[in-house]
Write a protein that holds these residues in place. Structure first.
Motif: not given
Ligand SMILES: [Mg+2]
Ligand SMILES: Nc1ncnc2c1ncn2[C@@H]1O[C@H](COP(=O)(O)OP(=O)(O)OP(=O)(O)O)[C@@H](O)[C@H]1O
Lengths: 210, 370
Positions: B42-44, B83-85, B161-163
Protein backbone atom coordinates in the motif's frame (compact mmCIF):
# COMPACT_ATOMS: atom_id res chain seq x y z
CA UNK A 1 55.97 24.27 45.51
CA UNK A 2 55.84 27.77 46.80
CA UNK A 3 52.34 29.11 46.31
CA UNK A 4 53.20 32.59 47.57
CA UNK A 5 56.09 32.76 45.12
CA UNK A 6 53.90 31.65 42.24
CA UNK A 7 51.25 34.20 43.07
CA UNK A 8 53.77 37.05 43.17
CA UNK A 9 55.18 35.84 39.85
CA UNK A 10 51.74 35.68 38.31
CA UNK A 11 50.83 39.17 39.46
CA UNK A 12 54.12 40.54 38.15
CA UNK A 13 53.60 38.94 34.77
CA UNK A 14 49.89 39.64 34.56
CA UNK A 15 50.19 42.16 31.78
CA UNK A 16 52.16 39.78 29.59
CA UNK A 17 49.80 36.97 30.60
CA UNK A 18 46.74 38.87 29.40
CA UNK A 19 48.45 39.72 26.15
CA UNK A 20 49.35 36.06 25.55
CA UNK A 21 45.87 34.98 26.55
CA UNK A 22 44.52 37.40 23.96
CA UNK A 23 46.79 35.97 21.29
CA UNK A 24 45.82 32.47 22.29
CA UNK A 25 42.13 33.27 22.11
CA UNK A 26 42.45 34.93 18.71
CA UNK A 27 44.38 31.96 17.36
CA UNK A 28 41.75 29.52 18.59
CA UNK A 29 38.88 31.72 17.53
CA UNK A 30 40.07 32.16 13.97
CA UNK A 31 40.88 28.46 13.66
CA UNK A 32 37.53 27.34 15.03
CA UNK A 33 35.60 29.85 12.92
CA UNK A 34 37.17 28.51 9.75
CA UNK A 35 36.87 24.90 10.96
CA UNK A 36 33.16 25.37 11.67
CA UNK A 37 32.52 26.60 8.15
CA UNK A 38 34.69 23.94 6.52
CA UNK A 39 33.62 21.15 8.85
CA UNK A 40 29.90 21.76 8.48
CA UNK A 41 30.17 22.03 4.72
CA UNK A 42 32.16 18.79 4.52
CA UNK A 43 29.84 17.13 7.03
CA UNK A 44 26.80 18.09 4.95
CA UNK A 45 28.32 17.06 1.64
CA UNK A 46 29.30 13.60 2.83
CA UNK A 47 25.74 12.81 3.94
CA UNK A 48 24.95 12.51 0.24
CA UNK A 49 27.57 9.85 -0.51
CA UNK A 50 28.46 6.83 1.53
CA UNK A 51 31.94 6.27 0.02
CA UNK A 52 32.75 9.96 0.46
CA UNK A 53 31.66 9.84 4.09
CA UNK A 54 33.86 6.84 4.80
CA UNK A 55 36.81 8.50 3.10
CA UNK A 56 36.35 11.88 4.77
CA UNK A 57 35.87 10.50 8.27
CA UNK A 58 38.85 8.21 7.79
CA UNK A 59 41.09 11.08 6.68
CA UNK A 60 39.96 13.21 9.63
CA UNK A 61 40.69 10.32 11.94
CA UNK A 62 44.19 9.91 10.51
CA UNK A 63 44.86 13.62 10.94
CA UNK A 64 44.01 13.31 14.61
CA UNK A 65 46.59 10.60 15.15
CA UNK A 66 49.47 12.78 13.92
CA UNK A 67 51.23 14.18 16.97
CA UNK A 68 50.73 17.92 17.05
CA UNK A 69 54.41 18.73 17.08
CA UNK A 70 54.86 16.65 13.95
CA UNK A 71 51.89 18.35 12.32
CA UNK A 72 53.43 21.75 12.90
CA UNK A 73 56.65 20.47 11.43
CA UNK A 74 54.92 19.03 8.38
CA UNK A 75 53.09 22.27 7.65
CA UNK A 76 56.04 24.57 8.18
CA UNK A 77 57.34 24.19 4.61
CA UNK A 78 53.96 25.31 3.28
CA UNK A 79 53.00 28.13 5.61
CA UNK A 80 56.29 29.14 7.19
CA UNK A 81 57.03 30.03 10.76
CA UNK A 82 54.27 31.69 12.74
CA UNK A 83 50.56 32.30 12.86
CA UNK A 84 49.49 30.68 9.57
CA UNK A 85 50.95 27.29 10.36
CA UNK A 86 49.43 27.47 13.84
CA UNK A 87 45.93 28.25 12.55
CA UNK A 88 46.11 25.61 9.84
CA UNK A 89 47.14 22.91 12.29
CA UNK A 90 44.35 23.83 14.67
CA UNK A 91 41.83 23.76 11.82
CA UNK A 92 42.93 20.27 10.82
CA UNK A 93 42.54 19.01 14.38
CA UNK A 94 39.11 20.60 14.76
CA UNK A 95 37.74 19.03 11.61
CA UNK A 96 37.07 15.53 12.89
CA UNK A 97 34.65 16.36 15.71
CA UNK A 98 32.81 18.94 13.62
CA UNK A 99 32.61 16.88 10.43
CA UNK A 100 31.67 13.73 12.32
CA UNK A 101 29.01 15.41 14.44
CA UNK A 102 27.51 17.26 11.48
CA UNK A 103 27.35 13.96 9.63
CA UNK A 104 25.86 11.93 12.46
CA UNK A 105 23.57 14.78 13.52
CA UNK A 106 21.98 14.76 10.07
CA UNK A 107 22.07 10.97 9.64
CA UNK A 108 20.36 10.40 12.97
CA UNK A 109 17.28 12.44 12.07
CA UNK A 110 14.17 10.25 12.06
CA UNK A 111 13.84 9.23 8.38
CA UNK A 112 10.07 9.71 8.47
CA UNK A 113 10.62 13.42 9.11
CA UNK A 114 12.77 13.74 6.03
CA UNK A 115 10.42 11.60 4.01
CA UNK A 116 7.51 13.83 5.00
CA UNK A 117 9.50 16.89 3.97
CA UNK A 118 10.45 15.37 0.67
CA UNK A 119 7.00 13.96 0.04
CA UNK A 120 5.43 17.38 0.45
CA UNK A 121 7.68 18.80 -2.23
CA UNK A 122 10.29 20.69 -0.23
CA UNK A 123 13.42 21.44 -2.23
CA UNK A 124 16.63 19.86 -0.97
CA UNK A 125 17.92 23.32 -0.01
CA UNK A 126 14.79 23.98 2.07
CA UNK A 127 15.07 20.58 3.70
CA UNK A 128 18.71 21.25 4.53
CA UNK A 129 18.26 24.70 6.01
CA UNK A 130 14.81 24.36 7.53
CA UNK A 131 14.86 20.75 8.73
CA UNK A 132 18.22 19.01 8.71
CA UNK A 133 20.52 21.71 10.09
CA UNK A 134 18.16 22.92 12.83
CA UNK A 135 17.57 19.34 13.98
CA UNK A 136 21.27 18.49 13.86
CA UNK A 137 22.29 21.79 15.50
CA UNK A 138 22.72 20.50 19.08
CA UNK A 139 24.88 17.62 17.89
CA UNK A 140 26.94 19.92 15.67
CA UNK A 141 27.33 22.31 18.58
CA UNK A 142 28.63 19.49 20.76
CA UNK A 143 31.25 18.75 18.11
CA UNK A 144 32.25 22.40 17.96
CA UNK A 145 32.65 22.45 21.72
CA UNK A 146 34.81 19.33 21.75
CA UNK A 147 36.95 20.79 18.97
CA UNK A 148 37.33 24.16 20.67
CA UNK A 149 38.37 22.77 24.02
CA UNK A 150 40.79 20.42 22.33
CA UNK A 151 42.53 23.06 20.23
CA UNK A 152 42.82 25.44 23.17
CA UNK A 153 45.25 22.87 24.49
CA UNK A 154 46.96 22.19 21.19
CA UNK A 155 47.33 25.92 20.54
CA UNK A 156 49.78 26.04 23.45
CA UNK A 157 52.18 24.01 21.34
CA UNK A 158 51.78 26.43 18.44
CA UNK A 159 54.01 28.88 20.30
CA UNK A 160 56.87 26.57 19.52
CA UNK A 161 56.66 27.48 15.84
CA UNK A 162 56.16 31.14 16.68
CA UNK A 163 52.40 31.43 16.52
CA UNK A 164 52.24 33.16 19.91
CA UNK A 165 49.80 32.44 22.71
CA UNK A 166 50.09 31.07 26.22
CA UNK A 167 52.45 28.32 25.06
CA UNK A 168 55.05 31.06 25.04
CA UNK A 169 55.16 30.92 28.87
CA UNK A 170 55.39 27.17 28.83
CA UNK A 171 58.26 26.86 26.37
CA UNK A 172 60.18 29.81 27.83
CA UNK A 173 59.64 28.37 31.31
CA UNK A 174 61.03 25.03 30.22
CA UNK A 175 64.04 26.63 28.59
CA UNK A 176 64.82 28.68 31.66
CA UNK A 177 63.89 26.04 34.22
CA UNK A 178 61.28 28.51 35.52
CA UNK A 179 58.50 26.35 36.90
CA UNK A 180 56.36 29.29 37.91
CA UNK A 181 56.29 30.39 34.32
CA UNK A 182 55.34 26.92 33.05
CA UNK A 183 52.66 26.69 35.68
CA UNK A 184 51.22 30.10 34.85
CA UNK A 185 50.97 29.17 31.17
CA UNK A 186 49.43 25.77 31.95
CA UNK A 187 46.87 27.13 34.42
CA UNK A 188 45.85 29.93 32.08
CA UNK A 189 45.28 27.43 29.27
CA UNK A 190 43.22 25.19 31.54
CA UNK A 191 41.10 28.02 32.85
CA UNK A 192 40.46 29.26 29.32
CA UNK A 193 39.40 25.75 28.29
CA UNK A 194 37.12 25.29 31.29
CA UNK A 195 35.40 28.65 30.82
CA UNK A 196 34.89 28.13 27.09
CA UNK A 197 33.59 24.62 27.71
CA UNK A 198 31.14 25.90 30.29
CA UNK A 199 29.83 28.70 28.08
CA UNK A 200 29.44 26.47 25.05
CA UNK A 201 27.67 23.82 27.07
CA UNK A 202 25.15 26.46 28.05
CA UNK A 203 24.58 27.41 24.42
CA UNK A 204 24.22 23.74 23.53
CA UNK A 205 21.71 23.19 26.29
CA UNK A 206 19.64 26.11 25.10
CA UNK A 207 19.59 24.57 21.62
CA UNK A 208 18.31 21.24 22.88
CA UNK A 209 15.54 22.60 25.05
CA UNK A 210 14.37 25.08 22.45
CA UNK B 1 -7.76 11.64 -12.22
CA UNK B 2 -5.04 9.22 -11.19
CA UNK B 3 -4.29 6.25 -13.38
CA UNK B 4 -1.84 3.46 -12.70
CA UNK B 5 -0.94 1.30 -15.64
CA UNK B 6 0.79 -2.02 -15.04
CA UNK B 7 2.80 -0.50 -12.23
CA UNK B 8 5.39 -2.84 -10.75
CA UNK B 9 8.00 -2.24 -8.09
CA UNK B 10 10.77 -4.70 -7.35
CA UNK B 11 13.07 -3.39 -4.64
CA UNK B 12 16.75 -4.03 -5.26
CA UNK B 13 17.78 -7.31 -3.68
CA UNK B 14 14.31 -8.79 -3.41
CA UNK B 15 12.79 -11.35 -5.75
CA UNK B 16 9.13 -10.78 -4.92
CA UNK B 17 7.70 -7.59 -6.38
CA UNK B 18 6.38 -5.27 -3.64
CA UNK B 19 3.79 -4.08 -6.15
CA UNK B 20 2.88 -6.35 -9.01
CA UNK B 21 1.37 -5.13 -12.29
CA UNK B 22 -1.10 -2.85 -10.60
CA UNK B 23 -3.83 -1.23 -12.65
CA UNK B 24 -5.95 1.34 -10.91
CA UNK B 25 -7.99 4.33 -11.91
CA UNK B 26 -9.22 6.91 -9.44
CA UNK B 27 -11.67 9.38 -10.98
CA UNK B 28 -11.50 13.03 -10.03
CA UNK B 29 -13.16 13.88 -6.73
CA UNK B 30 -13.37 10.30 -5.52
CA UNK B 31 -11.90 8.53 -2.54
CA UNK B 32 -10.08 5.31 -3.32
CA UNK B 33 -9.20 3.27 -0.26
CA UNK B 34 -6.31 0.81 -0.38
CA UNK B 35 -6.74 -2.06 2.06
CA UNK B 36 -4.81 -5.21 2.66
CA UNK B 37 -2.56 -6.92 5.12
CA UNK B 38 0.71 -5.42 6.29
CA UNK B 39 3.40 -5.50 3.65
CA UNK B 40 1.03 -5.88 0.72
CA UNK B 41 2.39 -2.77 -0.99
CA UNK B 42 0.00 0.00 0.00
CA UNK B 43 2.65 2.48 1.06
CA UNK B 44 4.85 1.59 -1.89
CA UNK B 45 1.94 2.29 -4.25
CA UNK B 46 1.38 5.72 -2.70
CA UNK B 47 5.04 6.62 -2.83
CA UNK B 48 5.20 5.77 -6.49
CA UNK B 49 2.43 8.26 -7.17
CA UNK B 50 4.41 11.16 -5.70
CA UNK B 51 7.67 9.68 -6.95
CA UNK B 52 9.28 9.10 -3.60
CA UNK B 53 9.77 5.67 -5.16
CA UNK B 54 10.24 5.18 -8.88
CA UNK B 55 8.32 2.26 -10.37
CA UNK B 56 10.38 -0.54 -11.88
CA UNK B 57 7.82 -0.86 -14.63
CA UNK B 58 4.57 0.71 -15.74
CA UNK B 59 3.28 4.23 -15.93
CA UNK B 60 1.39 6.56 -13.66
CA UNK B 61 -0.75 9.33 -15.08
CA UNK B 62 -2.25 12.29 -13.31
CA UNK B 63 -4.90 14.02 -15.39
CA UNK B 64 -3.44 12.32 -18.42
CA UNK B 65 0.15 13.43 -17.84
CA UNK B 66 2.81 10.79 -17.32
CA UNK B 67 4.25 11.69 -13.91
CA UNK B 68 7.68 10.46 -14.94
CA UNK B 69 7.90 13.53 -17.16
CA UNK B 70 7.03 16.00 -14.40
CA UNK B 71 9.59 17.56 -12.08
CA UNK B 72 9.13 15.65 -8.80
CA UNK B 73 9.19 18.78 -6.65
CA UNK B 74 6.50 20.37 -8.77
CA UNK B 75 4.49 17.16 -8.79
CA UNK B 76 4.62 16.82 -5.00
CA UNK B 77 3.69 20.41 -4.26
CA UNK B 78 0.28 19.67 -5.78
CA UNK B 79 -0.19 16.34 -4.02
CA UNK B 80 -0.95 16.51 -0.32
CA UNK B 81 0.84 13.72 1.50
CA UNK B 82 0.04 12.30 4.93
CA UNK B 83 2.86 9.93 5.75
CA UNK B 84 2.14 6.78 7.75
CA UNK B 85 4.51 7.82 10.55
CA UNK B 86 2.97 11.36 10.70
CA UNK B 87 6.47 12.90 10.42
CA UNK B 88 5.80 16.31 11.97
CA UNK B 89 8.86 18.54 12.25
CA UNK B 90 9.63 18.47 15.98
CA UNK B 91 11.53 21.76 16.09
CA UNK B 92 8.80 23.77 14.42
CA UNK B 93 5.51 24.95 15.87
CA UNK B 94 2.21 23.50 14.73
CA UNK B 95 1.61 26.63 12.64
CA UNK B 96 5.04 26.37 11.03
CA UNK B 97 4.47 22.70 10.34
CA UNK B 98 1.20 23.39 8.59
CA UNK B 99 2.74 26.30 6.69
CA UNK B 100 5.39 24.08 5.07
CA UNK B 101 3.98 23.84 1.57
CA UNK B 102 2.52 27.37 1.39
CA UNK B 103 5.96 28.60 2.39
CA UNK B 104 7.61 26.56 -0.31
CA UNK B 105 5.12 28.11 -2.68
CA UNK B 106 6.07 31.56 -1.39
CA UNK B 107 2.65 32.63 -0.27
CA UNK B 108 2.62 36.01 1.51
CA UNK B 109 2.86 35.76 5.30
CA UNK B 110 -0.64 37.00 6.08
CA UNK B 111 -2.22 34.57 3.66
CA UNK B 112 -0.28 31.73 5.28
CA UNK B 113 -1.36 32.85 8.74
CA UNK B 114 -5.02 32.98 7.76
CA UNK B 115 -4.79 29.58 6.06
CA UNK B 116 -3.14 27.96 9.09
CA UNK B 117 -5.94 29.14 11.39
CA UNK B 118 -8.57 28.02 8.92
CA UNK B 119 -7.04 24.53 8.75
CA UNK B 120 -6.66 24.22 12.51
CA UNK B 121 -10.35 25.04 12.81
CA UNK B 122 -11.14 22.53 10.12
CA UNK B 123 -9.41 19.67 11.93
CA UNK B 124 -10.93 20.71 15.23
CA UNK B 125 -7.94 22.26 16.97
CA UNK B 126 -8.40 25.72 18.45
CA UNK B 127 -5.84 27.96 16.70
CA UNK B 128 -5.47 30.17 19.77
CA UNK B 129 -4.33 27.18 21.81
CA UNK B 130 -2.40 25.08 19.36
CA UNK B 131 -0.88 27.49 16.84
CA UNK B 132 2.34 28.03 18.77
CA UNK B 133 2.72 24.64 20.38
CA UNK B 134 5.32 22.10 19.44
CA UNK B 135 4.37 18.62 18.16
CA UNK B 136 5.70 17.07 21.37
CA UNK B 137 2.97 18.91 23.31
CA UNK B 138 0.22 17.14 21.37
CA UNK B 139 -1.46 13.77 21.76
CA UNK B 140 -1.14 11.15 19.03
CA UNK B 141 -4.56 11.94 17.65
CA UNK B 142 -3.90 15.66 17.63
CA UNK B 143 -0.64 15.10 15.80
CA UNK B 144 -2.41 13.10 13.16
CA UNK B 145 -4.86 15.93 12.68
CA UNK B 146 -1.97 18.34 12.24
CA UNK B 147 -0.49 15.91 9.73
CA UNK B 148 -3.74 15.99 7.78
CA UNK B 149 -3.95 19.79 8.01
CA UNK B 150 -0.37 20.09 6.80
CA UNK B 151 -1.13 17.92 3.78
CA UNK B 152 -4.14 20.05 2.87
CA UNK B 153 -2.42 23.38 3.49
CA UNK B 154 -1.98 24.57 -0.07
CA UNK B 155 -5.31 23.09 -1.11
CA UNK B 156 -3.87 20.39 -3.39
CA UNK B 157 -6.35 18.72 -5.74
CA UNK B 158 -4.95 15.30 -4.81
CA UNK B 159 -4.37 13.81 -1.37
CA UNK B 160 -2.40 10.70 -0.51
CA UNK B 161 -3.21 9.64 3.03
CA UNK B 162 -1.32 6.71 4.51
CA UNK B 163 -3.25 5.47 7.54
CA UNK B 164 -4.03 9.02 8.60
CA UNK B 165 -6.08 7.86 11.58
CA UNK B 166 -3.94 4.85 12.46
CA UNK B 167 -2.66 5.93 15.86
CA UNK B 168 -5.95 7.04 17.34
CA UNK B 169 -8.35 5.46 19.78
CA UNK B 170 -11.63 4.17 18.28
CA UNK B 171 -13.79 7.05 19.47
CA UNK B 172 -11.52 9.79 18.20
CA UNK B 173 -11.08 7.75 15.08
CA UNK B 174 -14.80 7.64 14.35
CA UNK B 175 -14.97 11.35 14.99
CA UNK B 176 -12.08 12.09 12.61
CA UNK B 177 -13.65 9.85 9.97
CA UNK B 178 -16.97 11.67 10.14
CA UNK B 179 -15.18 15.00 10.04
CA UNK B 180 -13.21 13.84 7.05
CA UNK B 181 -16.33 12.71 5.19
CA UNK B 182 -17.94 16.07 5.87
CA UNK B 183 -14.88 17.94 4.63
CA UNK B 184 -14.56 15.77 1.55
CA UNK B 185 -18.20 16.42 0.67
CA UNK B 186 -17.30 20.08 0.28
CA UNK B 187 -13.82 19.77 -1.15
CA UNK B 188 -14.25 16.93 -3.60
CA UNK B 189 -10.61 16.08 -3.76
CA UNK B 190 -9.14 13.06 -5.45
CA UNK B 191 -7.95 10.95 -2.57
CA UNK B 192 -6.04 7.74 -2.09
CA UNK B 193 -6.48 6.58 1.46
CA UNK B 194 -4.64 3.66 3.00
CA UNK B 195 -5.96 1.64 5.88
CA UNK B 196 -5.69 -1.78 7.51
CA UNK B 197 -9.22 -1.51 8.71
CA UNK B 198 -11.95 -2.82 6.41
CA UNK B 199 -14.67 -0.98 8.35
CA UNK B 200 -12.84 2.27 7.81
CA UNK B 201 -12.39 1.42 4.14
CA UNK B 202 -16.11 0.79 3.66
CA UNK B 203 -17.02 3.94 5.50
CA UNK B 204 -14.61 6.27 3.73
CA UNK B 205 -14.26 4.92 0.24
CA UNK B 206 -16.14 5.60 -2.95
CA UNK B 207 -14.20 2.61 -4.13
CA UNK B 208 -12.02 0.10 -2.37
CA UNK B 209 -8.92 -1.55 -3.74
CA UNK B 210 -8.11 -4.77 -1.93
CA UNK B 211 -4.45 -5.70 -2.26
CA UNK B 212 -2.51 -8.79 -1.35
CA UNK B 213 1.16 -9.55 -2.04
CA UNK B 214 1.42 -6.50 -4.26
CA UNK B 215 -1.50 -7.51 -6.44
CA UNK B 216 -4.88 -5.91 -6.80
CA UNK B 217 -7.46 -8.53 -5.85
CA UNK B 218 -10.64 -6.54 -6.18
CA UNK B 219 -11.42 -2.93 -7.01
CA UNK B 220 -15.04 -2.16 -6.34
CA UNK B 221 -17.56 -0.03 -4.53
CA UNK B 222 -17.99 -0.84 -0.83
CA UNK B 223 -21.41 -2.15 -1.66
CA UNK B 224 -20.18 -4.66 -4.23
CA UNK B 225 -17.23 -5.64 -2.11
CA UNK B 226 -19.61 -6.71 0.62
CA UNK B 227 -22.17 -8.39 -1.59
CA UNK B 228 -19.81 -9.95 -4.13
CA UNK B 229 -16.38 -10.55 -2.70
CA UNK B 230 -14.11 -11.70 -5.54
CA UNK B 231 -12.57 -14.59 -3.66
CA UNK B 232 -12.17 -16.20 -0.25
CA UNK B 233 -9.47 -13.75 0.71
CA UNK B 234 -11.73 -10.75 0.20
CA UNK B 235 -14.62 -12.58 1.85
CA UNK B 236 -12.45 -13.26 4.89
CA UNK B 237 -11.27 -9.67 4.89
CA UNK B 238 -14.75 -8.22 4.92
CA UNK B 239 -15.67 -10.81 7.51
CA UNK B 240 -18.81 -12.46 8.77
CA UNK B 241 -22.06 -10.68 9.53
CA UNK B 242 -21.79 -8.87 6.31
CA UNK B 243 -25.52 -8.10 6.31
CA UNK B 244 -25.18 -6.20 9.54
CA UNK B 245 -22.02 -4.54 8.32
CA UNK B 246 -23.93 -3.32 5.32
CA UNK B 247 -26.47 -1.65 7.54
CA UNK B 248 -23.71 0.07 9.43
CA UNK B 249 -21.48 0.91 6.58
CA UNK B 250 -23.51 1.45 3.46
CA UNK B 251 -24.36 5.07 3.06
CA UNK B 252 -27.86 6.21 2.32
CA UNK B 253 -26.36 8.17 -0.56
CA UNK B 254 -25.31 4.99 -2.30
CA UNK B 255 -28.65 3.22 -2.25
CA UNK B 256 -31.27 5.96 -2.11
CA UNK B 257 -34.19 5.53 -4.49
CA UNK B 258 -34.23 8.79 -6.38
CA UNK B 259 -37.30 8.35 -8.52
CA UNK B 260 -40.15 9.22 -6.28
CA UNK B 261 -43.36 10.91 -7.31
CA UNK B 262 -43.96 14.31 -5.72
CA UNK B 263 -46.70 16.89 -5.68
CA UNK B 264 -46.81 20.61 -4.97
CA UNK B 265 -48.79 22.06 -2.03
CA UNK B 266 -51.31 23.71 -4.34
CA UNK B 267 -52.04 20.57 -6.34
CA UNK B 268 -55.63 19.39 -5.89
CA UNK B 269 -56.23 16.13 -4.05
CA UNK B 270 -57.29 14.48 -7.31
CA UNK B 271 -53.79 14.94 -8.68
CA UNK B 272 -52.36 13.53 -5.50
CA UNK B 273 -54.59 10.49 -5.84
CA UNK B 274 -53.45 9.93 -9.41
CA UNK B 275 -49.82 10.21 -8.39
CA UNK B 276 -50.39 7.84 -5.50
CA UNK B 277 -51.97 5.21 -7.69
CA UNK B 278 -49.13 5.40 -10.21
CA UNK B 279 -46.55 5.04 -7.49
CA UNK B 280 -45.07 1.97 -5.91
CA UNK B 281 -44.75 3.72 -2.58
CA UNK B 282 -47.49 4.07 -0.01
CA UNK B 283 -46.81 7.70 0.54
CA UNK B 284 -46.68 10.89 -1.53
CA UNK B 285 -44.16 13.60 -0.81
CA UNK B 286 -45.13 17.25 -1.03
CA UNK B 287 -42.34 19.59 -2.12
CA UNK B 288 -42.13 23.32 -2.81
CA UNK B 289 -40.59 24.94 -5.89
CA UNK B 290 -37.12 24.61 -4.42
CA UNK B 291 -37.82 20.89 -4.03
CA UNK B 292 -37.83 21.20 -0.26
CA UNK B 293 -39.89 18.62 1.54
CA UNK B 294 -43.03 20.31 2.95
CA UNK B 295 -44.90 17.24 4.15
CA UNK B 296 -46.25 13.80 3.34
CA UNK B 297 -49.63 12.40 2.51
CA UNK B 298 -50.57 8.82 3.35
CA UNK B 299 -53.39 6.64 1.93
CA UNK B 300 -55.82 7.25 4.86
CA UNK B 301 -55.85 11.00 4.24
CA UNK B 302 -56.43 10.48 0.54
CA UNK B 303 -59.42 8.26 1.26
CA UNK B 304 -61.01 10.83 3.55
CA UNK B 305 -60.63 13.96 1.43
CA UNK B 306 -61.98 14.77 -1.98
CA UNK B 307 -62.69 17.80 -4.20
CA UNK B 308 -61.76 21.33 -3.30
CA UNK B 309 -58.88 20.43 -1.07
CA UNK B 310 -55.24 20.83 -1.95
CA UNK B 311 -52.25 18.71 -1.08
CA UNK B 312 -51.04 21.45 1.24
CA UNK B 313 -54.25 21.22 3.26
CA UNK B 314 -54.01 17.54 4.07
CA UNK B 315 -50.28 16.92 4.24
CA UNK B 316 -48.67 16.01 7.52
CA UNK B 317 -45.27 16.94 8.82
CA UNK B 318 -42.68 14.39 7.83
CA UNK B 319 -40.49 13.43 10.75
CA UNK B 320 -39.01 10.31 9.32
CA UNK B 321 -36.15 11.97 7.47
CA UNK B 322 -32.48 11.35 7.11
CA UNK B 323 -29.44 12.96 5.52
CA UNK B 324 -27.60 11.64 2.50
CA UNK B 325 -24.43 11.07 4.49
CA UNK B 326 -26.06 8.78 7.05
CA UNK B 327 -25.83 5.01 7.05
CA UNK B 328 -28.52 2.40 6.45
CA UNK B 329 -28.36 1.61 10.11
CA UNK B 330 -29.27 5.21 10.89
CA UNK B 331 -32.11 4.95 8.39
CA UNK B 332 -33.49 1.86 10.07
CA UNK B 333 -33.31 3.55 13.47
CA UNK B 334 -35.30 6.51 12.19
CA UNK B 335 -38.01 4.27 10.78
CA UNK B 336 -38.29 2.34 14.01
CA UNK B 337 -38.29 5.56 15.96
CA UNK B 338 -41.23 7.12 14.13
CA UNK B 339 -43.03 3.85 13.35
CA UNK B 340 -42.88 4.47 9.60
CA UNK B 341 -42.09 2.04 6.82
CA UNK B 342 -40.12 4.66 4.91
CA UNK B 343 -37.62 7.41 5.47
CA UNK B 344 -37.33 10.53 3.32
CA UNK B 345 -33.80 11.33 2.28
CA UNK B 346 -32.85 15.00 2.38
CA UNK B 347 -29.86 16.91 1.03
CA UNK B 348 -27.87 19.61 2.73
CA UNK B 349 -30.53 22.27 2.31
CA UNK B 350 -33.38 19.92 3.19
CA UNK B 351 -34.19 19.36 -0.46
CA UNK B 352 -35.79 16.00 -1.14
CA UNK B 353 -33.33 13.50 -2.61
CA UNK B 354 -35.34 10.32 -2.53
CA UNK B 355 -36.66 7.63 -0.28
CA UNK B 356 -35.66 4.42 1.43
CA UNK B 357 -38.39 2.00 2.38
CA UNK B 358 -38.25 -0.78 4.92
CA UNK B 359 -38.94 -3.41 2.28
CA UNK B 360 -36.15 -2.08 0.11
CA UNK B 361 -33.78 -2.00 3.04
CA UNK B 362 -34.55 -5.62 3.91
CA UNK B 363 -34.13 -6.53 0.28
CA UNK B 364 -30.67 -4.96 0.27
CA UNK B 365 -29.65 -6.97 3.29
CA UNK B 366 -31.18 -10.19 2.03
CA UNK B 367 -29.16 -9.91 -1.20
CA UNK B 368 -26.17 -10.27 0.92
CA UNK B 369 -27.22 -12.93 3.36
CA UNK B 370 -25.64 -15.73 1.37
MG1 LIG C 1 2.42 1.16 4.86
N1 LIG D 1 12.72 0.72 0.73
C1 LIG D 1 12.44 -0.59 0.68
N2 LIG D 1 13.41 -1.49 0.35
C2 LIG D 1 13.14 -2.80 0.27
N3 LIG D 1 11.93 -3.33 0.49
C3 LIG D 1 10.93 -2.52 0.80
C4 LIG D 1 11.13 -1.10 0.92
N4 LIG D 1 9.95 -0.53 1.25
C5 LIG D 1 9.07 -1.55 1.35
N5 LIG D 1 9.64 -2.73 1.08
C6 LIG D 1 8.96 -4.04 1.05
O1 LIG D 1 7.91 -3.96 0.14
C7 LIG D 1 6.75 -4.61 0.62
C8 LIG D 1 5.58 -3.67 0.67
O2 LIG D 1 5.81 -2.68 1.66
P1 LIG D 1 4.80 -1.51 1.95
O3 LIG D 1 5.47 -0.58 2.89
O4 LIG D 1 4.31 -0.93 0.68
O5 LIG D 1 3.63 -2.28 2.69
P2 LIG D 1 2.28 -1.70 3.32
O6 LIG D 1 1.17 -2.34 2.58
O7 LIG D 1 2.31 -0.22 3.33
O8 LIG D 1 2.36 -2.30 4.79
P3 LIG D 1 1.84 -1.65 6.17
O9 LIG D 1 0.38 -1.89 6.22
O10 LIG D 1 2.57 -2.45 7.19
O11 LIG D 1 2.20 -0.22 6.17
C9 LIG D 1 7.14 -5.18 1.99
O12 LIG D 1 7.47 -6.54 1.82
C10 LIG D 1 8.35 -4.37 2.38
O13 LIG D 1 9.20 -5.12 3.18
Amino acid sequence: MDFQGFWTFAVNRSEKAWALLGEHAVLVFIAIAIAIILGIIIGILITYSKPASHAALWICQILMTIPSLAMFGLLLPFFGIGFKTGVTTLILYSLLPIVRNTYTGIKEIDPSILEAAQGMGMKESSILFRIKLPLAAPVIMAGVRTATVMIIGIAAIASYIGAGGLGHFIFQGINRWNMNMVLLGAIAVSILAIIVDFLMKKVEHRMVTK
Amino acid sequence: MIKLENVTKIFPGSKQPAVDRLNLEVPEGEVCVLVGPSGCGKTTTMKMINRLIEPSEGKIYINGTDTATVNPIKLRLDIGYVIQEIGLFPHLTIAENIATVPREKRWPADRIRARVDELLDLVGLDPEIYRNRKPSDLSGGQRQRVGVARAMAADPPILLMDEPFGAVDPITRAHLQNEFIRIQEQMKKTIIFVTHDIDEAIKMGDKIAVMRDGKLIQYDTPDNLLSQPADDFVAALVGRNRSIKRLHLIKVRDVVLNEIPTVKPLDPVDTVKQVFEGSKYRVVMVVNDAHRLMGVIGPEKLKRYGDGVTAGDIMEECQSTIELGATLNDALSVMLNYGERYVAVLGRKKELQGIITLGYLLELVKDDAA
